[in-house]
Design a protein around this motif. Structure first.
Motif, short mmCIF file in Angstrom:
data_model
loop_
_atom_site.label_atom_id
_atom_site.label_comp_id
_atom_site.label_asym_id
_atom_site.label_seq_id
_atom_site.Cartn_x
_atom_site.Cartn_y
_atom_site.Cartn_z
N GLN A 1 2.79 6.25 -1.39
CA GLN A 1 2.26 6.90 -0.19
C GLN A 1 0.99 7.65 -0.57
O GLN A 1 1.04 8.66 -1.27
N LEU A 2 -0.14 7.18 -0.07
CA LEU A 2 -1.44 7.81 -0.35
C LEU A 2 -2.14 8.19 0.95
O LEU A 2 -3.33 8.51 0.95
N GLN A 3 -1.44 8.19 2.06
CA GLN A 3 -2.07 8.46 3.33
C GLN A 3 -2.48 9.93 3.47
O GLN A 3 -1.97 10.80 2.81
N LEU B 1 -2.38 3.62 2.84
CA LEU B 1 -3.70 4.22 2.59
C LEU B 1 -4.27 4.77 3.89
O LEU B 1 -5.48 5.00 4.01
N GLU B 2 -3.42 4.99 4.85
CA GLU B 2 -3.83 5.45 6.17
C GLU B 2 -4.47 6.84 6.11
O GLU B 2 -4.10 7.68 5.30
N SER C 1 -0.67 -0.38 5.14
CA SER C 1 -1.41 0.33 6.19
C SER C 1 -2.77 0.76 5.67
O SER C 1 -2.88 1.49 4.69
N LEU C 2 -3.80 0.30 6.36
CA LEU C 2 -5.18 0.72 6.12
C LEU C 2 -5.76 1.37 7.37
O LEU C 2 -6.97 1.48 7.54
N ALA C 3 -4.88 1.84 8.24
CA ALA C 3 -5.29 2.42 9.51
C ALA C 3 -5.99 3.76 9.31
O ALA C 3 -5.86 4.40 8.27
N ARG C 4 -6.75 4.15 10.32
CA ARG C 4 -7.41 5.47 10.35
C ARG C 4 -8.32 5.68 9.15
O ARG C 4 -8.27 6.73 8.51
N ALA D 1 -1.55 -3.00 9.04
CA ALA D 1 -2.12 -2.07 10.01
C ALA D 1 -3.58 -1.82 9.70
O ALA D 1 -3.92 -1.31 8.63
N LEU D 2 -4.46 -2.19 10.64
CA LEU D 2 -5.90 -1.99 10.51
C LEU D 2 -6.45 -1.22 11.71
O LEU D 2 -7.66 -1.23 11.96
N SER D 3 -5.59 -0.53 12.42
CA SER D 3 -5.99 0.20 13.62
C SER D 3 -6.85 1.41 13.26
O SER D 3 -6.85 1.89 12.13
#
Length: 625
Positions: free
Chosen positions: A328-330, A353-354, A376-379, A400-402
């Motif tokens: 978890q790196l978000q 990575l969000e 996840s690459l979102a945000r 996730a690319l949102s």
């Protein structure tokens, strides 16, 4: 209550005069317990209860009937435990009569579980059952736990002090409890813990000191607790950790230091924890990681570094973590990543990575993570994705690319994602999509395209995705004209009106605001400049005076003017082997359609034949291969 919504909860609270007991089986205790005598949950003195929206960060609730959210995750978990322990104490009301050995300020259940929750209780009461196995002090006025106050017990295995007013634990406070395996002192204004507090607890395996006021850990604190397997210190004010503090904890499996104010990890701090499986450093103030900070944690399965201030990572930040499954790196401040940062993580299945500041990604970033399931690459601030970025992620299920800044996606950017089921592309700047964007994704079931700048989709976009059942289309400027026929045909072939009804027309004015599911094919016109849906390599511009004729399925269309027809668009079904004939190769495909437009009706007959290389061909037609 299980399944209760906030509205239902507020409904209960609005009728406090209604008496009644609500019961629920408490998992792990085997008790049938009342939630409240008035249908309400009593709030904690140290943190108020409130019903509100959940934060962006996801966390697991500890019980089904925790309907509330506290100020932060640690407080919420404490509040959930408070409910559980309250139910445990009130459960004794169901038993006929109280055991003779139970103090009047406590309740006992089968003499093995003792629950004490009296707001005026300032001292640990005398006369506690000698055969108790679990002892709870919840929301009392206790200010300290004095040495000898708990007496001696060879049966007590679990001791909990939750949301009291404890400010001191005397040296030897828990001596005489040789069988104690779990100790929790949480939700108190406790500023420090002396190294002598844990003396005399040879069986202790779990220690929870969450949501107190600890600013530091004294050297030698865990010298007498070498058998600890689970250590939880979230929600304190710990600023620094002394070197060697974890040296005795060679059996530790879980270490939770989240929601503190740590600014750095001293080199070698975690090296003694060779048995560690879960490390939580979330929501601290870490701005950097030392080289090889986790190198000795060869058995680590989960690493939580989210919610810090990390701007960059050393190239070997995760070296030695070959068994790591979740990273978890978000919600950091990462602006770039070394190309091989994840190269030594072959067993990684979840990577977030969000919420960083990533504008570009190395093309080889995920080459060493072939088992990744959720990414996840979102945000972030991504504008472009390099070709081949996902080529080695054949088992990835969720991408996730949102909430990025992407305005273009290359046709083969998702090549290699054979196992992808869900693709999030919402909240970007996409104004068009290539026709082959989703090819090679046979298991795709959901695509989220909400909040982009899409006015139309290319014909055939979903043809290779037979499992696709949900497409998020809301908040796009859909042009409900002749170019929308393909999308409309696809939508009307699926019975999920609640999912797709939010997408509506932005133009023309006559259809503005109307749901795409409600627009008849006959109204999909291109007045002034009608034509067929643009295909790859065709700009879609038409001469004035043209009309576009098409069939209801959108598979055949033809552009004509008053004198002739110039452009035929035909999507044929998959070919079948032609029958062998003695003379020539014979017909390959034949079809007839009646096409309609606002100009009238057009009948089209198509015959497609195969020719050998030496056969004569009509003038102007290319020779067949």
């Amino acid at each position: 209550l299980p399944g209760c919504s906030p509205a239902a909860a507020s409904g209960l609270a609005s009728r406090p005069s209604v008496a009644g007991l609500f019961f629920e089986a408490l998992q792990g205790h085997g008790l049938l317990l009342p939630i409240s005598s008035e249908g309400q949950l009593r709030p904690s003195r140290n943190s108020s209860l409130q019903v509100s929206h959940l934060p962006q960060k996801t966390f697991s609730a500890c019980t089904d009937f925790c309907l509330v959210q506290a100020g932060d995750e640690a407080r919420l978990l404490l509040q959930c435990r408070l409910v559980v322990y309250t139910l445990l104490g009130l459960g004794s009301l169901l038993v006929r009569g109280l055991p003779l050995s139970c103090p009047p300020t406590c309740q006992c259940y089968d003499t093995s579980k003792v629950f004490c929750s009296e707001e005026r209780m300032r001292e640990i009461p005398a006369g506690l059952p000698g055969n108790a196995t679990q002892l709870f002090f919840v929301e009392t006025a206790l200010r300290s736990v004095r040495s000898g106050a708990l007496g001696s017990s060879t049966t007590l295995t679990k001791l909990v002090f939750l949301n009291n007013n404890i400010q001191e634990l005397e040296d030897g406070a828990f001596q005489g409890l040789p069988s104690l395996t779990e100790l929790e002192v949480s939700g108190n204004p406790l500023p420090a813990v002396s190294p002598r507090v844990l003396v005399g607890l040879p069986s202790l395996s779990k220690l929870s000191l969450g949501a107190n006021a600890l600013r530091s850990l004294q050297p030698g604190l865990f010298a007498a607790a070498s058998r600890l397997q689970d250590l939880r210190l979230p929600g304190n004010r710990i600023e620094a950790l002394p070197p060697g503090i974890f040296r005795p904890l060679r059996y530790l499996h879980t270490l939770d230091l989240s929601q503190n104010v740590l600014t750095e990890l001293p080199a070698g701090l975690l090296a003694p924890l060779t048995a560690l499986r879960l490390l939580k450093l979330s929501d601290n103030l870490l701005a950097r990681l030392p080289e090889g900070a986790f190198g000795a944690l060869g058995r680590l399965a989960e690493l939580h570094l989210d919610g810090n201030r990390l701007e960059e990572l050393p190239a070997n930040a995760f070296a030695g973590l070959g068994t790591l499954r979740r990273l978890q790196l978000q919600h950091n401040a990462l602006g770039s990543l070394p190309p091989d940062i994840f190269a030594g993580l072959p067993n990684l299945t979840v990577l977030s990575l969000e919420g960083n500041r990533l504008a570009t990604l190395p093309a080889t970033l995920f080459t060493g993570t072939p088992r990744l399931l959720h990414l996840s690459l979102a945000r972030n601030e991504l504008e472009l994705l390099p070709q081949g970025l996902f080529a080695n992620l054949s088992v990835l299920q969720t991408l996730a690319l949102s909430y990025n800044a992407m305005h273009h996606l290359p046709a083969g950017v998702f090549q290699g994602l054979a196992g992808l089921a869900t693709l999030h592309l919402s909240h970007n700047n996409l104004s068009s999509l290539p026709a082959g964007l989703l090819r090679g994704l046979p298991l795709l079931t959901a695509v989220v395209l909400d909040h982009n700048r899409l006015a139309r989709l290319p014909p055939g976009l979903f043809d290779a995705n037979e499992e696709l059942v949900r497409v998020g289309l809301a908040s796009n400027p859909w042009a409900c004209d002749c170019h929308l026929a393909y999308l409309l045909s696809w939508l009307q072939g699926f019975a999920e009106p609640l999912t797709h009804a939010q997408a509506s027309c932005a133009s023309p004015a006559a259809l503005q605001g109307r749901s795409l599911l409600e627009v008849p094919h006959g109204q999909l016109q291109c007045p002034g400049a009608p034509g067929v849906p643009p295909e790859e390599g065709w700009d879609g511009e038409h001469a004035p005076g043209q009309c576009t004729y098409r069939n209801p399925e959108g598979t055949v269309s033809m552009a004509c003017d008053a004198t002739s027809c110039q452009q035929l668009s035909l999507r044929l079904p998959p070919p079948s082997p032609p029958p062998r004939q003695a003379a020539g190769l014979g017909p390959v495909y034949q079809g007839a359609w009646v096409l309609h437009s606002h100009c009238g009706t057009l009948q089209v007959n198509v015959l497609v034949t195969a020719q050998s290389a030496d056969e004569a061909t009509s003038p102007g037609l290319p020779t067949a291969p």
